[in-house]
Design an enzyme around this catalytic site. Sequence first.
Site, PDB file in Angstrom:
ATOM      1  N   SER A  47       0.066  -6.537  -6.932  1.00 52.27           N
ATOM      2  CA  SER A  47       0.045  -7.637  -6.183  1.00 52.27           C
ATOM      3  C   SER A  47       1.193  -8.562  -6.580  1.00 52.27           C
ATOM      4  O   SER A  47       1.940  -8.929  -5.742  1.00 52.27           O
ATOM      5  CB  SER A  47      -1.212  -8.509  -6.416  1.00 52.27           C
ATOM      6  OG  SER A  47      -1.768  -8.495  -7.573  1.00 52.27           O
ATOM      7  N   LYS A  56      -6.022  -5.958  -4.706  1.00 49.25           N
ATOM      8  CA  LYS A  56      -5.982  -5.752  -3.087  1.00 49.25           C
ATOM      9  C   LYS A  56      -6.508  -6.974  -2.408  1.00 49.25           C
ATOM     10  O   LYS A  56      -5.711  -7.511  -1.628  1.00 49.25           O
ATOM     11  CB  LYS A  56      -6.610  -4.639  -2.611  1.00 49.25           C
ATOM     12  CG  LYS A  56      -6.077  -3.368  -2.960  1.00 49.25           C
ATOM     13  CD  LYS A  56      -4.677  -3.281  -2.511  1.00 49.25           C
ATOM     14  CE  LYS A  56      -4.211  -1.582  -2.471  1.00 49.25           C
ATOM     15  NZ  LYS A  56      -2.759  -1.595  -2.365  1.00 49.25           N
TER      16      LYS A  56
END
Length: 295
Positions: free
Chosen positions: A153, A196
């Site tokens: 991320s 995520k």
Amino acid sequence: MLEINLKGKKAFIAGIADDQGFGWAIAKALAEAGAEILIGTWTPLMKIFTTNLANGRLDDSRRLTDGSLMQIGKIYSLDATFDTIEDIPEETKENKRYKEASGYTISEVAKAVSQDFGNIDILIHSLANGPEVQKPLLETSRKGYLAALSSSSYSLISLMAHFGPIMNKEGAALSLTFIASERVIPGYGGGMSSAKAALESDTRTLAWEIARKWNLRINTISAGPWRSRAAKAIGFIDKMIDYSSANAPLSKELNPAEVGHTAAFLVSPLASAITGATIYVDNGLHAMGVAVESL
């Protein structure tokens, strides 16, 4: 006829190391639409990937609908866990998989792309790695958790920070997420579900910041299960595919080309008013509340 036309556009795709994943499918779709393809490959896999390309082992999967082979402008060694050369630990520099490599940090790759090709128009983040992905969240170490977020991320934030200045106005970025960001997927551990979720949240915030700073767009695709190399490493991908086929509104296996086609649309002028969105390409599985066998 309305067509996706990316002729004259340059696309940098971070995270391709073989022809099995969604990154490769996206590259092919962008190439079909006329874009020039540049690839960033994880440093430890750089040699095997380029060797397979040179030996023609990927020719069948490189073939486009007109019979030609997808051309790749250049392949860059990229380890997106490092922003600058100062971030690289000495043990990594001395690792045999890195010792002969150079210029693989995000800032160095962005600079090299700019020197080689000038500005780009499209940035694809196809990066995810969780060293403890097979561990339940309760058993995940702090180091493993932070590594998952760093690779999967934060790497998007860093890529945008370094590539944003070399992207043409009205360009577009895209990442890949997974339904574990918002639903419990037992077995998808090691902090990857958290990574995520962060990726999707960051996409919304980045949509505001990069639009106001560089007039760029960014979205993320939540793709259904597919037998990529990374997914196989988790260990239960076949069960996920079977579950999706049995329970999704569209009872079929996902074709990675479907993700590629959606990506081509999202980075094209046809999607000029879409940004900060999570687009589901999962045969509708995200819409279901209970499994069919529970009814």
